[in-house]
Structures are given as structure tokens and as C-alpha cells.
Design a protein around this motif. Sequence first.
Motif, PDB file in Angstrom:
ATOM      1  N   UNK A  64      -5.492  23.675  59.915  1.00 45.64           N
ATOM      2  CA  UNK A  64      -4.653  22.644  59.284  1.00 45.64           C
ATOM      3  C   UNK A  64      -4.576  22.819  57.774  1.00 45.64           C
ATOM      4  N   UNK A  65      -3.404  22.558  57.175  1.00 42.38           N
ATOM      5  CA  UNK A  65      -3.307  22.587  55.713  1.00 42.38           C
ATOM      6  C   UNK A  65      -4.122  21.444  55.110  1.00 42.38           C
ATOM      7  N   UNK A  66      -4.444  21.552  53.852  1.00 43.97           N
ATOM      8  CA  UNK A  66      -5.311  20.561  53.214  1.00 43.97           C
ATOM      9  C   UNK A  66      -4.669  19.176  53.197  1.00 43.97           C
ATOM     10  N   UNK A  67      -3.343  19.095  53.132  1.00 41.84           N
ATOM     11  CA  UNK A  67      -2.679  17.787  53.100  1.00 41.84           C
ATOM     12  C   UNK A  67      -2.859  17.019  54.401  1.00 41.84           C
ATOM     13  N   UNK A  68      -3.211  17.735  55.502  1.00 40.56           N
ATOM     14  CA  UNK A  68      -3.455  17.073  56.784  1.00 40.56           C
ATOM     15  C   UNK A  68      -4.912  16.664  56.958  1.00 40.56           C
ATOM     16  N   UNK A  69      -5.752  17.010  55.996  1.00 40.75           N
ATOM     17  CA  UNK A  69      -7.167  16.645  56.085  1.00 40.75           C
ATOM     18  C   UNK A  69      -7.651  16.112  54.732  1.00 40.75           C
ATOM     19  N   UNK A  70      -6.975  15.068  54.192  1.00 43.64           N
ATOM     20  CA  UNK A  70      -7.335  14.549  52.862  1.00 43.64           C
ATOM     21  C   UNK A  70      -8.770  14.049  52.786  1.00 43.64           C
ATOM     22  N   UNK A  71      -9.319  13.635  53.946  1.00 40.93           N
ATOM     23  CA  UNK A  71     -10.697  13.156  53.927  1.00 40.93           C
ATOM     24  C   UNK A  71     -11.707  14.234  53.558  1.00 40.93           C
ATOM     25  N   UNK A  72     -11.302  15.511  53.656  1.00 38.99           N
ATOM     26  CA  UNK A  72     -12.214  16.609  53.315  1.00 38.99           C
ATOM     27  C   UNK A  72     -12.160  16.983  51.834  1.00 38.99           C
ATOM     28  N   UNK A  73     -11.182  16.435  51.102  1.00 38.88           N
ATOM     29  CA  UNK A  73     -11.013  16.828  49.700  1.00 38.88           C
ATOM     30  C   UNK A  73     -12.254  16.513  48.865  1.00 38.88           C
ATOM     31  N   UNK A  74     -12.866  15.322  48.959  1.00 41.74           N
ATOM     32  CA  UNK A  74     -14.085  15.065  48.176  1.00 41.74           C
ATOM     33  C   UNK A  74     -15.217  16.040  48.498  1.00 41.74           C
TER      34      UNK A  74
END
Length: 461
Positions: A314-324
Amino acid sequence: MERHASILVIEDDRAQRDALQEILEHEGYEVETAPDGDTGLKRAAELPFDLVLTDLALPGVDGLEILKYLVRHKPQTLCIIVTGYATVKSSVDAMRQGAYDYLPKPVDPQELRLVVRRALEHRALQEENRQLKQQLKKRFGFANIIGGSEPITKVFDLIRKVADTDATVLILGESGTGKELIARAIHYNSHRSQGPLVPVNCAAIPEELLESELFGHERGAFTHAVRTRIGRFEQASGGTIFLDEIAEMSPNLQVKLLRVLQDRSFERIGGTKSIKVDIRVIAATNQNLEELVSQGRFREDLYYRLKVIPIRVPPLRERPGDIPLLANHFLEEFSKKKKKPAKRLAPEVMEALARYTWPGNVRELENLMERLVILAEGEVVTLEDLPQRLRGGQSLDFGGQSIDFGGEGINLTRAVQEYERQLILAALERSKWVKSRAAQLLQLNRTTLIEKMKKQKIAPP
């Protein structure tokens, strides 16, 4: 020469045993001796020796049995066979079963020193390789793919299921999502982890050279082919080959790859001998292969051969919870690498990161964190430290029609320049920084793209 290495000498002739011990101890090695095979086997089982030097003909357990034990139970301990002239053939047979070398009697002291030194150097190299492979396995294990969101958790589960099989894997995802990291995790957590992982970027190698790169060539196959060359498929035998950007492969090479997938065999360019290889194939692409198949640009039969186990990243925009998690991981990693004080992100910075659409995905986030570690002053990273495109109130997600002018509005000239910069960077990331391909994606001339890169001060990473 490796000093203080431990050596076990097994020899039933006391004079020979004492002579060997004296020569080796004079070289600085720690030497233990055994007068027969039974005693030698017991000591080899109890103690971790670097090298065993054993006579072939021994009372009780003979040298061949000792060799078999070491190969089976102590593979990191090398074995050198000492034999009389009458049994040289037996010692050669022993080498085929795993002995490092053999020495004929009477043993020449100079030859003994040379063979032992070579054996210990070989062992040191083996140990270094083993440790490097352990480090690689740790580095590319599942724990190093960061994330706890549902989309990436599904990817983890699928990787665990397929890693220890030989099934062909097709990794699908946008540029910068971590496809190569997933390929490495699959390899280093499989039964092939002790074998090579050979990556090939099909887009980075010119079409006319890619065939030779993959399949090798025979001497004289074409102009300048002055010697036989081993290709990447042969190099990967016993391990895994990772074909990145598989969609860039020409129709002619697609046919040859199809045969490799079918029966694991091919011929070098200019050769007639069929070469069999023991490999696992992992391929990756950031393009829609089904669409390419419908357009006649990618073979349908090859597509289904590759798509045994498809993994969509998945692209990062589909997993915003992983950004931190990712941001803090990269901050910590680069702080250590650059020997900089640890930094933390202000809450409003984390909010800005969550709002951004990340066209360059995880790689773009990683590059940003490296930049912040180097350039941001102070312990806390603030909004002022972020590039214009990431600051709150100036979202550039024009595709989603979500434009927030904020309290002070938007500087149109700067916003347009920044959006142009985003598009150029996204095209370069997708094309692996091949300017001609990036220009095609942007529908520009290559020279125009280069001028815009100079104007925007965009340089390769």
C-alpha cells in the motif's frame, strides 16, 4: 595468519604427533593432541576447535569417521587429512566428502604451515560471511518493515506465509513503497537465506545490454565479447533473483524469462548448452501489468507465471497511521548515523505529515527525516523547518480538490513552483531518476525537464 586459533591433532604415532604439535605451537596456535580416533572424536565433540588435523589410518575410529562427524555436527571446524603415500587416493576421496586438504607423510613443515594458514584464513572468511548473512537477515527481517496499520499488517502476514516456499512472488506498488525491502525480507527469512540474493533493476540497464546481464554470454558471441561472462541468473543459483521494474523488459526477453520460470533453464548468448539453475524468482513493478497485458505490451502467459503470489504494497497515503512510527524511526536512525543530537517532532509537524499525500511514499518521508536531522536547529522540529509543500494551511493535493487557503491565503507563484517541483520529483522517483522516462511521464522534452530541474535545484539523491 590467524594467531591463537585452536587446533586438534589426532595421530597415533607419538613422534609424528609431537613433531606436529611443536611446529604448530611455534606458529602461535593453541594445540591439543589425541593418540587415537576414539579420544580425538570425544575431544572434537566436547571442545570448539577451529581446525582438526587427523591421520586417516587410526586405531578404533578412523580419520574418515572423524571427518564425517565434523561435517555433520561441527561444520565450522575444518579438517585436514594426514596420510601415507599408499592411501593418497583415500585422502582425495575424503576431500570430496568435506576435508579442506590433505598432507602426505612424512609431513613437510613448510607445507604444513602453508596449508594450515590457508585453512584458517578460509575459516575466518567463512565466519565473516556467516556473520554478515546474520546481520543481513536481522537488517531485512520482518521487524525492520515498520508499521502497525491494517494494510501493512496484511502484507506482513502474507510475507510470513510465502517466505519459506519457492513460489514465485510478484510485488506490486508505487515507487518508494519499499518493494525491494519486502523482497529482501522474503529472501532472508527463507531456506535460501544462505544463498545469494541478486537484484536486477530492469529499467536501469539499457535494453541491448540487459539480455547479456541476465543470461551471460559466451566468448566471441558478439563484438568485444572477449571472454565468457556469467549472467545474473547463474549468479543467483542456490538463492533468489529479484527482478525490479519487470514491466520494462522487452518482448524478446519476456520470452526467455518465461522459459526460465517454466523449467529453470536457458542458454547464454552465443551458446548452445542448456544451463539449469536452482533459483527463486521475485519480481516487482510500479505499473499496472493487467493494463499492459490488455495493451499487448506485456505477455499474458508471463504475467500469470509471475503472479503466483501477488503482494500489493500500500502507498503511504493509505496507511497514515504508520507515519508517526516511520518518522520517529527515521529520525532516530539518521541521528545515530549523522552523530547528531536526537530530535523530536512538534505535534503540529506530525499533523502536517499526516495531511500530506506523499507521492514519493516511504522513501520521500525517509529523505525528509534525513534533511531535518541535518538542517533543523534545536531539539524540536517545528513547522518552519518543513518544506513549503508540507506546511499546514497550504495543501497541494490539487487532484483531490482539497485546497485550504489558511488565514493569510496562498502565495500563488510559490505554490505553483512547489507543485511543479512535487510533480518533477514524483516522476523522477517513479522512473528511478532516468530523466528520459521522467520527461515522458511529464510530457516534456528531456532538455526542458533538465532546465526545470536546474531552476528548481533538483539533484539526484
